[in-house]
Design a protein around this motif. Structure first.
Motif, PDB file in Angstrom:
ATOM      1  N   UNK A 279       0.261  -0.890  -0.105  1.00 27.87           N
ATOM      2  CA  UNK A 279      -0.686   0.089  -0.035  1.00 27.87           C
ATOM      3  C   UNK A 279       0.437   1.300   0.057  1.00 27.87           C
ATOM      4  N   UNK A 280       0.710   2.243  -0.489  1.00 26.25           N
ATOM      5  CA  UNK A 280       1.322   2.924  -1.368  1.00 26.25           C
ATOM      6  C   UNK A 280       0.286   4.314  -0.683  1.00 26.25           C
ATOM      7  N   UNK A 281      -0.721   5.016  -1.673  1.00 28.39           N
ATOM      8  CA  UNK A 281      -1.911   5.896  -2.303  1.00 28.39           C
ATOM      9  C   UNK A 281      -2.582   5.388  -2.353  1.00 28.39           C
ATOM     10  N   UNK A 282      -2.744   4.298  -2.682  1.00 30.56           N
ATOM     11  CA  UNK A 282      -4.161   3.111  -2.918  1.00 30.56           C
ATOM     12  C   UNK A 282      -4.797   2.104  -2.463  1.00 30.56           C
ATOM     13  N   UNK A 283      -5.778   1.784  -2.318  1.00 30.27           N
ATOM     14  CA  UNK A 283      -5.642   0.513  -1.748  1.00 30.27           C
ATOM     15  C   UNK A 283      -5.522  -0.623  -2.720  1.00 30.27           C
ATOM     16  N   UNK A 284      -5.242  -1.764  -2.046  1.00 29.94           N
ATOM     17  CA  UNK A 284      -4.580  -2.669  -2.546  1.00 29.94           C
ATOM     18  C   UNK A 284      -5.176  -4.037  -2.850  1.00 29.94           C
ATOM     19  N   UNK A 285      -6.351  -3.823  -1.236  1.00 23.89           N
ATOM     20  CA  UNK A 285      -6.716  -4.633  -0.958  1.00 23.89           C
ATOM     21  C   UNK A 285      -8.412  -4.690  -1.858  1.00 23.89           C
ATOM     22  N   UNK A 286      -9.073  -5.327  -2.111  1.00 22.06           N
ATOM     23  CA  UNK A 286     -10.255  -5.555  -2.907  1.00 22.06           C
ATOM     24  C   UNK A 286     -11.262  -6.542  -2.760  1.00 22.06           C
ATOM     25  N   UNK A 287     -12.035  -6.172  -2.440  1.00 19.50           N
ATOM     26  CA  UNK A 287     -13.624  -6.557  -1.566  1.00 19.50           C
ATOM     27  C   UNK A 287     -14.483  -7.193  -2.445  1.00 19.50           C
ATOM     28  N   UNK A 288     -14.766  -7.872  -3.646  1.00 22.53           N
ATOM     29  CA  UNK A 288     -14.827  -8.904  -4.643  1.00 22.53           C
ATOM     30  C   UNK A 288     -16.076  -8.811  -4.308  1.00 22.53           C
ATOM     31  N   UNK A 289     -18.053  -7.633  -3.297  1.00 21.92           N
ATOM     32  CA  UNK A 289     -18.518  -8.636  -2.833  1.00 21.92           C
ATOM     33  C   UNK A 289     -19.864  -8.653  -4.062  1.00 21.92           C
TER      34      UNK A 289
END
Length: 127
Positions: A117-127
């Motif tokens: 993680x730097x300045x944008x999300x890297x975890x995506x909850x695909x629901x």
């Protein structure tokens, strides 16, 4: 007595604590998600986040956080080798099946703790 006013104030403070419910601040419990897999916590009555296969899923972390009425923290440390992670651009996808459990007590779910993680999300909850 050299300081009678100070002694009086100290005695008063001690006496007042007998009538006031003072709750001491407690440390947050922290649960670290280590897998994009699905799976509930194998034993929510113990303080270990584990879906029964040795990993902590987001669902298991939410269940653990929901046991404690105090605020808890859910962090992320999913290895890039996890099947749900895509090396480029470096995202990890969590596709909860079935739906994630309800967060029933105060909790901070902090996606910024995921390595990369730097300045944008890297975890995506695909629901």
């Amino acid at each position: 007595m050299k300081y009678p006013a100070l002694a009086f104030l100290l005695a008063l403070a001690i006496a007042l604590t007998q009538f006031v419910d003072v709750k001491m601040a407690s440390a947050f419990d922290t649960f670290t998600v280590t897998s994009t897999a699905n799976g509930d916590d194998s034993d929510p009555s113990n303080p270990t986040c584990d879906n029964g296969t040795g990993v902590c899923t987001l669902a298991a972390a939410i269940e653990q956080a929901s046991v404690d009425p105090d605020q808890d923290v859910i962090n992320f440390n999913i290895p890039p080798s996890d099947p749900g992670c895509v090396p480029e651009p470096g995202f990890c996808f969590i596709t909860p099946l079935p739906a994630l459990p309800t967060v029933s007590n105060p909790a901070i779910i902090d996606g910024t703790t995921q390595p990369g993680y730097l300045d944008k999300p890297v975890i995506v909850i695909d629901a």
